[in-house]
Scaffold this active site. Structure first.
Site, PDB file in Angstrom:
ATOM      1  N   THR A 138      48.935  36.443  44.207  1.00  0.00           N
ATOM      2  CA  THR A 138      47.791  35.948  43.432  1.00  0.00           C
ATOM      3  C   THR A 138      46.960  37.161  43.052  1.00  0.00           C
ATOM      4  O   THR A 138      47.240  38.279  43.500  1.00  0.00           O
ATOM      5  CB  THR A 138      46.906  34.997  44.276  1.00  0.00           C
ATOM      6  N   ASP A 139      45.918  36.951  42.254  1.00  0.00           N
ATOM      7  CA  ASP A 139      45.072  38.077  41.882  1.00  0.00           C
ATOM      8  C   ASP A 139      44.393  38.693  43.100  1.00  0.00           C
ATOM      9  O   ASP A 139      44.224  39.904  43.184  1.00  0.00           O
ATOM     10  CB  ASP A 139      44.011  37.630  40.866  1.00  0.00           C
ATOM     11  N   CYS A 140      44.011  37.836  44.050  1.00  0.00           N
ATOM     12  CA  CYS A 140      43.319  38.360  45.238  1.00  0.00           C
ATOM     13  C   CYS A 140      44.282  38.738  46.367  1.00  0.00           C
ATOM     14  O   CYS A 140      43.922  39.473  47.269  1.00  0.00           O
ATOM     15  CB  CYS A 140      42.263  37.374  45.721  1.00  0.00           C
ATOM     16  N   TYR A 141      45.502  38.199  46.331  1.00  0.00           N
ATOM     17  CA  TYR A 141      46.535  38.543  47.335  1.00  0.00           C
ATOM     18  C   TYR A 141      47.806  38.959  46.597  1.00  0.00           C
ATOM     19  O   TYR A 141      48.743  38.186  46.462  1.00  0.00           O
ATOM     20  CB  TYR A 141      46.826  37.346  48.245  1.00  0.00           C
ATOM     21  N   PRO A 142      47.840  40.210  46.082  1.00  0.00           N
ATOM     22  CA  PRO A 142      48.925  40.595  45.169  1.00  0.00           C
ATOM     23  C   PRO A 142      50.281  40.822  45.829  1.00  0.00           C
ATOM     24  O   PRO A 142      51.315  40.707  45.172  1.00  0.00           O
ATOM     25  CB  PRO A 142      48.404  41.895  44.553  1.00  0.00           C
TER      26      PRO A 142
END
Lengths: 394, 139
Positions: A138-142
């Site tokens: 995800t954007d916060c957990y790349p």
């Protein structure tokens, strides 16, 4: 004269508490009588050490750099899959979980040498465990892949949780068929040759408080070598089964849900179990203190193996088919003698719950209380009893 | 001359056959019985060391095979891993020779190697994998 838990805790603090194990109390009460013993004894300690499949642990493993969202991904610990349907780095490991490449019972009977329970044991032993897996990014957990070693020291939280444990009594398993069968009660030889049981009998916690007068939600306990708590009735808690004189259930009845910090536990009391042909389970050492608040509570703790009856059940037909048939009743003194008679036939008995370890746990808990290391906790709500089957109530 | 350690398994009807006598008298073998379990109407087991001329050993093997006795090289030994044992007693009703026994007062399990006939039944029965089958070299 009735005592309170606060008064007993004060005595523990002063190093004056008088404590006996559930075995010792039998002869104490015989010599002194119930009334005197109830005045003299402050706490009776119980113990049990047996396999319970309804066990597991959840972990917060902390963050990698860059961060990965394990939640919703596919993650394994030493190849054993964990449940990831929580927040980013919270994972749940079940005791019976198996590696995807375990042949299970395809090669019958399966050995089940390593599963979730063994991962928990490895962690408690201090070993490093390999966390591997993938996620979607995800954007916060790349990050999308992880392959790292974790240990109890390296992770934020590790909590043992048993949705069910401390079964109050259990079936004796036998096999009436003409072939060997492999069950969660162990290997059962054909034609009633052996009979397996699984309870600490007179040392077992709920046998000593059959109506849950003192054991309740919030009770502090010995759990896996550390301290834990009873947090709810266990799943399948069924207090309404028939009982003997002395209110002891004659078949599986009450259960407890327990929780505690895995980081404070000890591998002597947390052990992976391999049940050939069945699967993996976790043996958890549990000890529960019973505060002697009155004579009734004390009288219940004097229960003896010969007064505790249970049902003999055929695991080749009746159990798997869900038939509630009993082949007869036996008591724990008979079971511990090594032989029981069922319908005129003799079967050799074997246990799955360790009486020696139960005795050790009750003794450790006794020492903890006597030395002021362990204090009793007042339950915040009662467990549902035979006459009150509603939800936990104050 | 050659020496072999073997495990012989006898069918129940062969209990009356003086097998070791024949091995000595007819094949001139030097025998040393290490362990034996012979019970009427049950399968018998004999852990035995056979010594003799290569030719005689071969003939003795044929004699045994014709009788229906199976012979396996002794490549195994049972080890009791005491630190893994939790004394649950699951093995107690399974062990045919009471090599695994229970002190019923202390409820502690112990293992006497000299009584063990290496049947291996305890290995899968132990939930804590405290019984191990050790494999040694077949010489």
């Amino acid at each position: 004269m009735a005592k309170t838990i606060a008064e007993i805790n004060q005595k523990i603090k002063e190093g004056k508490a008088v404590v006996a194990t559930a075995e010792e109390i039998i002869s104490i009460a015989k010599t002194d009588g119930i009334k005197t013993a109830a005045q003299k004894i402050d706490v009776v300690t119980t113990g049990t050490f047996g396999p319970m499949c309804s066990s597991g642990a959840y972990f917060n493993v902390g963050h990698s750099k860059p961060k990965i969202k394990l939640g919703g991904g596919k993650i394994t610990l030493n190849d054993v899959p964990v449940y990831t349907g929580f927040a980013a780095v919270d994972i749940l490991l079940g005791a019976t979980a198996l590696p995807d490449d375990d042949p299970k019972n395809k090669v019958y009977p399966g050995a089940f040498n390593y599963g979730g329970a063994h991962v928990i044991e490895d962690l408690v032993t201090g070993k490093k465990v390999r966390l591997m897996g993938t996620s979607y990014g995800t954007d916060c957990y790349p990050n999308r892949n992880i392959d790292t070693l974790i240990s109890l020291k390296s992770i934020n939280d590790a909590v043992l949780f048993n949705p069910r444990n401390c079964y109050q009594n259990y079936n004796v398993a036998v096999n009436l068929s003409d072939r060997v069968i492999y069950t969660y009660m162990g290997m059962l030889q054909p034609n009633l040759k052996n009979a397996n049981y699984c309870s600490a009998g007179q040392l077992s916690p709920l046998m000593n408080d059959p109506l849950y007068l003192s054991i309740g939600i919030g009770t502090r306990i010995f759990l896996g070598g550390g301290e834990g708590y009873i947090c709810w009735p266990g799943t399948q808690h069924n207090p309404t089964v028939p009982r003997s004189r002395g209110d002891v259930p004659r078949s599986p009845a009450g259960t407890l849900a327990v929780i505690g910090d895995l980081k404070h536990m000890n591998h002597h009391w947390i052990k992976g179990v391999s049940l050939t042909g069945y699967g993996v389970s976790l043996a958890v050492g549990i000890g529960i203190p019973i505060p002697i608040l009155n004579e009734d509570i004390l009288r219940y703790t004097t229960v003896k193996d010969r007064d505790i009856y249970t049902q003999v059940v055929d695991y080749s037909e009746a159990y798997p088919q869900g038939k509630t048939e009993s082949l007869g009743e036996v008591n724990y003194a008979q079971l511990k003698s090594g032989k029981i008679k069922i319908g005129g036939r003799e079967a050799s008995t074997g246990g799955l719950s360790s009486y020696a370890k139960a005795r050790e746990i009750a003794t450790i808990l006794k020492d903890w209380i006597k030395s002021g290391r362990f204090f009793l906790a007042e339950p915040v709500a009662n467990l549902p009893g035979p006459k009150n089957m509603s939800n936990p109530a104050p | 001359m050659k020496n072999r350690k073997v495990v012989m398994t006898f069918p129940p009807h062969l209990i009356d056959e003086p097998v070791t006598y024949r091995l000595i008298k007819d094949y001139d073998l030097r025998i040393n019985i290490l362990k034996a379990r012979v019970v009427p109407r049950e399968e018998g087991r004999l852990v035995i060391e056979l010594g003799g001329k290569v030719e005689a050993l071969k003939k003795a093997e044929t004699y045994l095979a014709d009788l229906g006795i199976t012979m396996e090289p002794l490549v195994r030994e049972i080890a009791f891993l005491e630190d893994k044992c939790v004394h649950c007693t699951a093995c107690i009703p399974i062990c045919p020779t009471k090599a695994l026994s229970l002190d019923r007062k202390r409820m502690l399990v112990s293992f006497q190697n000299e009584k063990c006939i290496i049947c291996g039944l305890c290995v899968p029965v132990c939930p804590y994998r405290a019984m191990d089958m050790l494999h040694t070299d077949d010489k």
